[in-house]
Design an enzyme around this catalytic site. Structure first.
Site, PDB file in Angstrom:
ATOM      1  N   VAL A 107     -24.043 -49.282  -0.208  1.00  9.06           N
ATOM      2  CA  VAL A 107     -24.311 -49.956   1.073  1.00  9.06           C
ATOM      3  C   VAL A 107     -24.183 -51.481   0.960  1.00  9.06           C
ATOM      4  O   VAL A 107     -24.794 -52.228   1.707  1.00  9.06           O
ATOM      5  CB  VAL A 107     -25.706 -49.576   1.622  1.00  9.06           C
ATOM      6  CG1 VAL A 107     -25.762 -48.099   1.982  1.00  9.06           C
ATOM      7  CG2 VAL A 107     -26.812 -49.917   0.620  1.00  9.06           C
TER       8      VAL A 107
ATOM      9  N   HIS B 266      17.391 -53.855  -0.860  1.00  9.81           N
ATOM     10  CA  HIS B 266      17.434 -52.514  -0.271  1.00  9.81           C
ATOM     11  C   HIS B 266      17.749 -51.491  -1.369  1.00  9.81           C
ATOM     12  O   HIS B 266      18.619 -51.744  -2.182  1.00  9.81           O
ATOM     13  CB  HIS B 266      18.520 -52.444   0.797  1.00  9.81           C
ATOM     14  CG  HIS B 266      18.688 -51.074   1.370  1.00  9.81           C
ATOM     15  ND1 HIS B 266      17.781 -50.539   2.260  1.00  9.81           N
ATOM     16  CD2 HIS B 266      19.635 -50.116   1.144  1.00  9.81           C
ATOM     17  CE1 HIS B 266      18.172 -49.317   2.583  1.00  9.81           C
ATOM     18  NE2 HIS B 266      19.294 -49.034   1.918  1.00  9.81           N
TER      19      HIS B 266
ATOM     20  N   GLY C  99     -22.671 -45.059   3.049  1.00  9.61           N
ATOM     21  CA  GLY C  99     -21.843 -46.262   3.188  1.00  9.61           C
ATOM     22  C   GLY C  99     -20.365 -45.920   3.104  1.00  9.61           C
ATOM     23  O   GLY C  99     -19.893 -45.472   2.052  1.00  9.61           O
TER      24      GLY C  99
END
Ligand code: FAD
Ligand code: NAD
Length: 473
Positions: A278, A452, A189
């Site tokens: 899974v 920023h 999975g």
């Protein structure tokens, strides 16, 4: 014998059930929560899958393994030289267990603070408004409640061809407790658990192979993001075998052999350990659903209406035991909504804005619809993308992999989905969730000042890019 009577009785003390219980008590309702979990220390524990064997322990191991990996491979770029770096997996697991204990114990404290009674044991519906509790101490009692909330969660889906032995073939819970690093680790999975736990053990040195039945990688994610994730993760050494159908897994010598079929035909692989991941299935066995006339659907989930009401009067169901995303934050929001509904307040969860996060490196996070879903629905859309390569903060962090992708309605400009693969995507996605919850447009996001230098500028630029006016690309 007098029967204890509550306004609200919750069966299951995971993130759905314990949150529902606390909220119900806050609203003045006499509330009890039945929970049977026994922790690793042999003591009853609250918190369900999430706190005991899910979100929290897996994130503790992801963090430890990431720190180790960075110390070994990530510091040279900063001009930092370190000596020999070693990992003690037993200490790593013990740290994880300590965090789990603190948090599960913390829920007990929250119950006491809010006046929720914890009934330690297994709950079973025995008739209208009645629940029998088989105590963890062996004693049984029947309690009655006007409102009963089923929050019994889920468990790993077994794979008949790969029976667990608890040591070499394990489920996700067993994979959180390896105290040595398996040289060869197989995982059946390549879903969320496979990728997260595969990342943990790969960073610590395991050669990890994921056997995935589907031909497509991460089909739930946006295709562009899944393609980038595949490239990044395979680049880190994870072997992802798509279209691989496992036909048998068995203990052999000190290890495990796995037979599977893929496009190349029948094959066999040998591993030291194997994780079966899974999917998960709802827990409703021995819950007495038939005693109140509730029939689970064909996949075992409890059907509910928009207010979490089941077909039985006064009985509700929330979280993993109900169809929908099997996520802790979804279970908790269900819990708050159902408690508020019972108290006569508004009861609503917006499933269109539930964020998904996969805690790999880089992290993968999304909210809303994918490009392939919009195409399939015939919705006109615009796309804005921005790569972290062009983001100053990401470059300064030496973590400039990935991108932000924003989808907006071509006519109304409303944000329909945001998909991120990159550093701290798990935190960045919150801005997109808020934006979508407030019905923001791409222009709204583009006109908001972003500090920023921050990673959040990548979302800002993706919103600008949706209008073909990004500045930094
Ligand atoms: P659960 O957490 O399963 O709780 C149900 C509880 O009910 C259990 O404690 C069980 O003992 C109890 N119970 C069941 N039947 C009875 C009964 N008859 N009587 C008394 N008690 C009963 N989700 C995320 O959002 N983020 C993550 O990072 C994340 N990581 C995960 C990692 C792993 C390895 C796993 C396995 C899961 C992860 N999940 C994650 C999923 C998340 O754990 C679940 O979605 C969440 O726990 C569901 O909450 P729940 O309350 O519905 O059920
Ligand atoms: P999953 O559904 O994410 O992935 C299971 C994978 O196994 C799928 O890709 C499926 O195609 C594959 N598969 C199924 N049968 C197979 C077979 N026979 N052979 C090979 N592959 C097979 O389920 P999961 O990874 O087990 O996790 C369960 C759930 O737990 C997740 O869906 C998620 O809801 C929750 N979870 C969330 C997080 C998170 O939020 N970060 C982390 C872990 C788990």
């Amino acid at each position: 014998m007098a029967v204890d009577r509550y306004d609200v009785l919750v069966i299951g003390g995971g993130p759905g059930g314990y949150v529902a219980a606390i909220r119900a008590a806050q609203l003045g309702l006499k509330t009890a929560c039945v929970e049977r979990w026994i922790g690793k220390d042999g003591q009853p524990a609250l918190g369900g899958t999430c706190l005991n064997v899910g979100c929290i322990p897996s994130k503790a191991l992801l963090e430890s393994s990431e720190q180790y990996h960075r110390a070994r491979h990530g510091l040279a770029a900063h001009g930092i030289t370190v000596g020999e770096v070693a990992i003690d997996p037993a200490a790593m697991v013990a740290r994880k267990d300590g965090i789990v204990r603190q948090f599960t114990g913390g829920i007990g404290g929250l119950f006491r603070k809010n006046g929720v009674t914890w009934l330690k044991g297994s709950g079973r519906l025995v008739g209208e408004g009645k629940v029998e509790v088989a105590g963890t101490d062996g004693a049984a009692q029947t309690v009655s409640a006007e409102h009963i909330i089923i929050a019994t969660g889920s468990r790993p889906t077994p794979l008949l061809v790969a029976p667990l032995d608890g040591v070499r073939i394990v489920d996700s819970a067993g994979a959180l407790d390896f105290t040595d690093v398996p040289a060869r680790l197989g995982i059946i999975g390549a879903g969320v658990i496979g990728l997260e736990l595969g990342s943990v053990w790969a960073r610590l040195g395991s050669a990890v192979t994921l056997l995935e039945a589907m031909p497509e990688f991460l089909p739930v994610a946006d295709r562009a993001i899944a393609a980038l994730a595949h490239k990044e993760l395979t680049g880190q050494g994870l072997q992802i075998r798509l279209g691989a159908r496992v036909t048998a897994a068995a203990l052999a010598g000190d290890g495990v052999t796995v037979d599977f079929e893929d496009a190349k035909g029948a094959q066999q692989a040998a591993f030291d350990r194997l994780i079966v991941a899974v999917g998960r299935q709802p827990v409703t066995d021995r819950l007495g659903l038939d005693a109140v006339g509730i029939a689970p659907d064909e996949r075992g989930f409890i059907p509910v209406d928009g207010q979490f009401r089941t077909s039985a009067a006064g009985v509700y169901a929330i979280g993993d035991v109900v169809r929908g995303p099997m996520l802790a934050h979804r279970a908790s929001e269900d819990g708050i909504a159902v408690a508020e509904g019972i108290a006569g307040q508004h009861c609503h969860v917006d499933y269109g804005t539930i964020p998904w996060i996969i805690y790999t490196w880089p992290e993968i996070a999304w909210v809303g619809r994918t490009e392939q879903a919009l195409k399939a629905e015939g919705v006109p859309y615009t796309v804005g993308t921005f790569p972290f390569q062009a983001n100053g903060r990401a470059r300064a962090m030496e973590a400039a992999q990935g991108q932000v992708k924003l989808l907006a309605h071509a006519e109304t400009d409303r944000v329909l989905g945001v998909h991120i693969i990159g550093p701290h995507a798990s935190e960045l996605i919150a801005e997109a969730v808020v934006a979508m919850e407030f019905c923001a447009s791409a222009e709204d996001l583009a006109r908001i000042v972003h500090a920023h230098p921050t990673l959040s500028e990548a979302l800002h630029e993706a919103a600008l890019a949706a209008h073909k006016r990004a500045i930094h690309i």
